[in-house]
Design an enzyme around this catalytic site. Structure first.
Site, PDB file in Angstrom:
ATOM      1  N   ASN A 235     -10.202  -1.270  -1.953  1.00  0.00           N
ATOM      2  CA  ASN A 235      -8.785  -1.096  -1.637  1.00  0.00           C
ATOM      3  C   ASN A 235      -7.964  -1.878  -2.661  1.00  0.00           C
ATOM      4  O   ASN A 235      -7.913  -3.106  -2.617  1.00  0.00           O
ATOM      5  CB  ASN A 235      -8.521  -1.593  -0.215  1.00  0.00           C
ATOM      6  CG  ASN A 235      -7.066  -1.493   0.201  1.00  0.00           C
ATOM      7  OD1 ASN A 235      -6.162  -1.397  -0.622  1.00  0.00           O
ATOM      8  ND2 ASN A 235      -6.831  -1.537   1.501  1.00  0.00           N
TER       9      ASN A 235
ATOM     10  N   HIS B 248      -3.635   6.610   0.826  1.00  0.00           N
ATOM     11  CA  HIS B 248      -3.982   5.243   0.445  1.00  0.00           C
ATOM     12  C   HIS B 248      -5.414   4.970   0.864  1.00  0.00           C
ATOM     13  O   HIS B 248      -5.806   5.217   2.012  1.00  0.00           O
ATOM     14  CB  HIS B 248      -3.029   4.264   1.134  1.00  0.00           C
ATOM     15  CG  HIS B 248      -3.520   2.858   1.168  1.00  0.00           C
ATOM     16  ND1 HIS B 248      -3.866   2.165   0.023  1.00  0.00           N
ATOM     17  CD2 HIS B 248      -3.753   2.002   2.211  1.00  0.00           C
ATOM     18  CE1 HIS B 248      -4.282   0.950   0.359  1.00  0.00           C
ATOM     19  NE2 HIS B 248      -4.231   0.834   1.669  1.00  0.00           N
TER      20      HIS B 248
ATOM     21  N   CYS C  20       0.801  -1.233   0.000  1.00  0.00           N
ATOM     22  CA  CYS C  20       0.000   0.000   0.000  1.00  0.00           C
ATOM     23  C   CYS C  20       0.831   1.278   0.000  1.00  0.00           C
ATOM     24  O   CYS C  20       0.309   2.344  -0.302  1.00  0.00           O
ATOM     25  CB  CYS C  20      -0.949  -0.022   1.190  1.00  0.00           C
ATOM     26  SG  CYS C  20      -1.999  -1.504   1.210  1.00  0.00           S
TER      27      CYS C  20
END
Length: 331
Positions: free
Chosen positions: A290, A260, A114
């Site tokens: 995500n 993120h 990430c």
């Protein structure tokens, strides 16, 4: 010499996993409950025979087409992925051949999640400042869905697959300023696929059910959500304070924050804790979830399209590793 983001494009797989589909499999989790908690309504899932190099190619070709970029100008490929096609060869080398980029191009993979896009920008800037390359294609591509147990409802609600391609060059729309990067490997086992590497090569994990009814297996992705939250809660406010100090800036000097896109609960918590105005904080996870290393470039693409990426834009990535990174982009 300056390093700048010149263009961004991204690719989402055709298959979609909606909250209604998850609810059909897990009746105790309503679609409304999932969307309210995560801010995610659907996520895109790579096909059975669709892998990171395939998605990366699609993102790269969109970059060439959308922005009229000549692939012959690319002199370095950086691929961020934790789901490579093979242990070896390097997937970036496969991309060079698939895309028809000249063999004079350098190419390498780096394994990061990430925070990977921020780290990739740091690597790309280093290559430019050192005079090693002038047009670097930074690609992020992940098929995390292939790591997730079909009965792990928590992770299935969060993660989606995607790829993004970013051209970093000596000219462009946003200058890449300074970075703050960090690592704490003591948290490695809190977000991990334990089996399949050299330390635990056998794929022979056993299903185990946790207190919330999720099925875990060492062959699949494991995430200790509470510990990941605690890490983010402690590390990211410090990260933002450090990157602002490095640039002699205050919160009020930042025109847009692009973090993120972990999930809406974490993002809202961080926004409030750091003291960021909601109209300066960008969200883009409702329809893709995500997407690990691709969340920041996808959100940047959409923010640019909406003309919200102006002035000083602060980007931040954080997660698996643990690792974290932030930078200022000057539009």
């Amino acid at each position: 010499m300056k390093a700048k983001i010149k263009a961004i494009s991204y690719y989402l797989p055709a298959d979609v996993l909606s909250n209604d589909s998850i609810n059909n499999q897990f009746p105790e989790w309503s679609a409304d409950k999932i969307s309210e908690k995560t801010g995610i309504y659907q996520r895109h899932i790579s096909g059975k025979d669709e892998f990171s190099s395939d998605m990366a190619c699609n993102a790269a070709n969109k970059l060439f087409e959308e922005h009229s970029i000549d692939k012959r100008d690319i002199d370095f490929i950086l691929l961020c992925t934790q789901s490579p096609d093979y242990f070896l060869p390097t997937t970036a080398c496969i991309l060079q051949n698939k895309l028809g980029i000249p063999t004079s191009c350098g190419a390498l993979d780096f394994n990061l999640g990430c925070s990977g896009f921020v780290y990739g920008l740091a690597l790309a800037k280093g290559l430019i400042i050192a005079g090693i390359a002038k047009n670097i294609m930074l690609i992020t591509s992940e098929t995390y869905s292939k790591f997730i147990h079909p009965r792990d409802k928590s992770n299935r609600t969060i993660f989606g697959d995607a790829a993004a391609a970013t051209l970093v060059s000596t000219e462009g729309i946003a200058e890449i300023m300074d970075f703050e990067l960090g690592t704490d490997g003591s948290g490695a086992e809190n977000l991990i696929v334990k089996n399949g590497g050299m330390r635990h090569p056998l794929i022979n994990g056993k299903d185990k059910e946790d207190q919330f009814g999720n099925i875990h297996n060492d062959d699949k992705l494991f995430m200790e959500g509470s510990k990941i939250f605690n890490f983010t809660n402690e590390a990211i406010p410090r990260l933002i304070k450090s990157i602002l100090k490095k640039h002699s800036l205050e919160n009020s000097d930042i025109d847009l924050y692009v973090f993120h896109q972990a999930n809406k609960f974490i993002l809202n918590h961080l926004r409030k804790k750091i003291g960021i105005e909601e109209n300066k904080f960008y969200y883009f996870l409702k329809d893709c979830g995500n997407t690990v290393s691709s969340t920041v470039p996808i959100a940047l693409y959409e923010a640019i399209k909406e003309k919200k990426a102006t002035g000083n834009v602060l980007i931040a990535g954080f997660g698996v590793g643990y690792s974290w990174g932030s930078a200022i982009l000057k539009f």
